[in-house]
Enzyme design. Structure first.
Site, PDB file in Angstrom:
ATOM      1  N   ARG A 150      15.049  23.611  -8.366  1.00  0.00           N
ATOM      2  CA  ARG A 150      14.967  23.052  -9.709  1.00  0.00           C
ATOM      3  C   ARG A 150      15.064  21.539  -9.599  1.00  0.00           C
ATOM      4  NH1 ARG A 150      12.992  26.978 -11.306  1.00  0.00           N
ATOM      5  NH2 ARG A 150      13.754  28.460 -12.847  1.00  0.00           N
TER       6      ARG A 150
ATOM      7  N   HIS B  64       5.249  22.356 -10.061  1.00  0.00           N
ATOM      8  CA  HIS B  64       6.069  23.555 -10.282  1.00  0.00           C
ATOM      9  C   HIS B  64       5.212  24.837 -10.206  1.00  0.00           C
ATOM     10  CE1 HIS B  64      10.025  25.053 -12.281  1.00  0.00           C
ATOM     11  NE2 HIS B  64       9.457  26.017 -11.551  1.00  0.00           N
TER      12      HIS B  64
HETATM   13  C1  OXD Z   1      11.003  30.709 -11.649  1.00  0.00           C
HETATM   14  C2  OXD Z   1      10.156  29.504 -11.551  1.00  0.00           C
HETATM   15  O1  OXD Z   1      12.197  30.592 -11.885  1.00  0.00           O
HETATM   16  O2  OXD Z   1       8.917  29.620 -11.592  1.00  0.00           O
HETATM   17  O3  OXD Z   1      10.465  31.808 -11.471  1.00  0.00           O
HETATM   18  O4  OXD Z   1      10.661  28.396 -11.441  1.00  0.00           O
END
Ligand code: OXD
Length: 306
Positions: A221, A269
């Site tokens: 993240r 992402h």
């Molecule tokens: C997830 C993401 O948590 O794509 O699946 O970040």
């Protein structure tokens, strides 16, 4: 009884199609605009607006449409008695592992240098050797462990780190052995969940403790990293490069110095996307087990936040 999909930032067409194919007998609500909120018993969510689920007075199950659950849990209005489950999908693990391998191998085999040579029509046969890599996987949960195992089976030295000790085929560290872990490595793959404990973990203080210049791959993240510290560590040579899929703010603002940094590679992402068909199968299975009073697969521990 109805199911709902509350996922404002993602396209839901494919989810709807899959759901209607697999469970044509269950009415599905997309978004919050429904005349029957009290009939919604299961909500599939991705970044639901804070407080939105409280409209569903008879909600029995929340299902995270992604592997991470920080996007669900940042909404502190969710009543504590409603179980939250998440998708755990081997295809997502396959995809995540391949992403990490792409980043690792491009670095290991000097791909960017060969690309630069190609741009100059220059035959750089003996100019770049294989970079010796010692890969540390920080966070060996389901996805991190899959990647660590595959990299280990390819023959690379791999080291793992997790909060609590895990049985692994490669050396692994836990708890207060973090410094020992980072002393072993020169590639750091970050796959931890986002929690108050991991907020800002990838910061300058940590980079200063690395024994060797280290190549950073972050697939967890954005808020686990401090971007200005990454830039500083790259410029000081503490980090040899960074391959980043996640960012403090997404989409990454055009003003971010990461975009133009010569040692940074950026993807938006996409390291591992969720597959609607398998997720739909899993949410239906979870709900049916809940109705039968059985244990729920992949239930989130709200205190651990994963
Ligand atoms: C997830 C993401 O948590 O794509 O699946 O970040």
């Amino acid at each position: 009884m109805r199911f709902a999909i509350i996922a404002p930032p993602v396209p839901t067409k494919e989810w709807k199609q899959n759901f209607e194919k697999i469970a044509p007998h269950i009415p599905l609500v997309i978004g919050l605009d429904t005349k029957y909120p009290e009939e919604v018993e299961c909500a599939m969510v991705w970044c639901q607006p804070k407080g939105s689920l409280t409209a569903f007075k008879n909600l029995k199950l929340i299902f995270s449409m992604g592997a991470g659950v920080d996007h669900v849990l940042k909404d502190d209005t969710i009543p504590g008695h409603i179980p939250i489950c998440r998708v755990v999908d081997p295809q997502m693990a396959f995809s995540m592992t391949n992403y990490i391998l792409m980043a690792l191998l491009n670095h290991h085999r000097s791909w960017y240098e060969f690309q630069a040579s190609q741009n100059k029509k220059h035959w750089s046969q003996f100019e770049f050797t294989e970079r010796p890599v010692k890969v540390g996987v920080l966070g060996i949960g389901y996805l991190g462990m899959h990647a660590a195992n595959e990299i280990h089976h390819l023959g690379f030295p791999v080291f793992g780190y997790s909060n609590s000790p895990k049985k692994t085929d490669f050396p692994s560290y836990a708890g207060n052995e973090f410094i020992e872990f980072i002393k072993q490595i020169n590639v750091l793959v970050c796959s931890v969940p986002y929690t108050p404990k991991t907020h800002g973990l990838l910061n300058y203080e940590l980079f200063e403790k690395l024994k060797e210049p280290t190549y950073l791959i972050n697939v967890s993240r954005g808020n686990v990293q401090v971007e200005k510290d990454i830039v500083k560590a790259l410029d000081k040579g503490l980090l040899s490069g960074a391959f980043l899929d996640v960012f403090e703010k997404e989409p990454l603002p055009k003003t971010s110095p990461l975009w133009d940094h010569p040692k940074v590679k950026i993807t938006p992402h996409v390291a591992s996307l969720t597959y609607p068909k398998e997720s739909t199968r899993q949410v239906l299975n979870c709900f049916s087990r809940l109705e039968k009073g059985l244990s729920l697969p992949n239930q989130v521990d709200r205190t651990k936040m994963y």
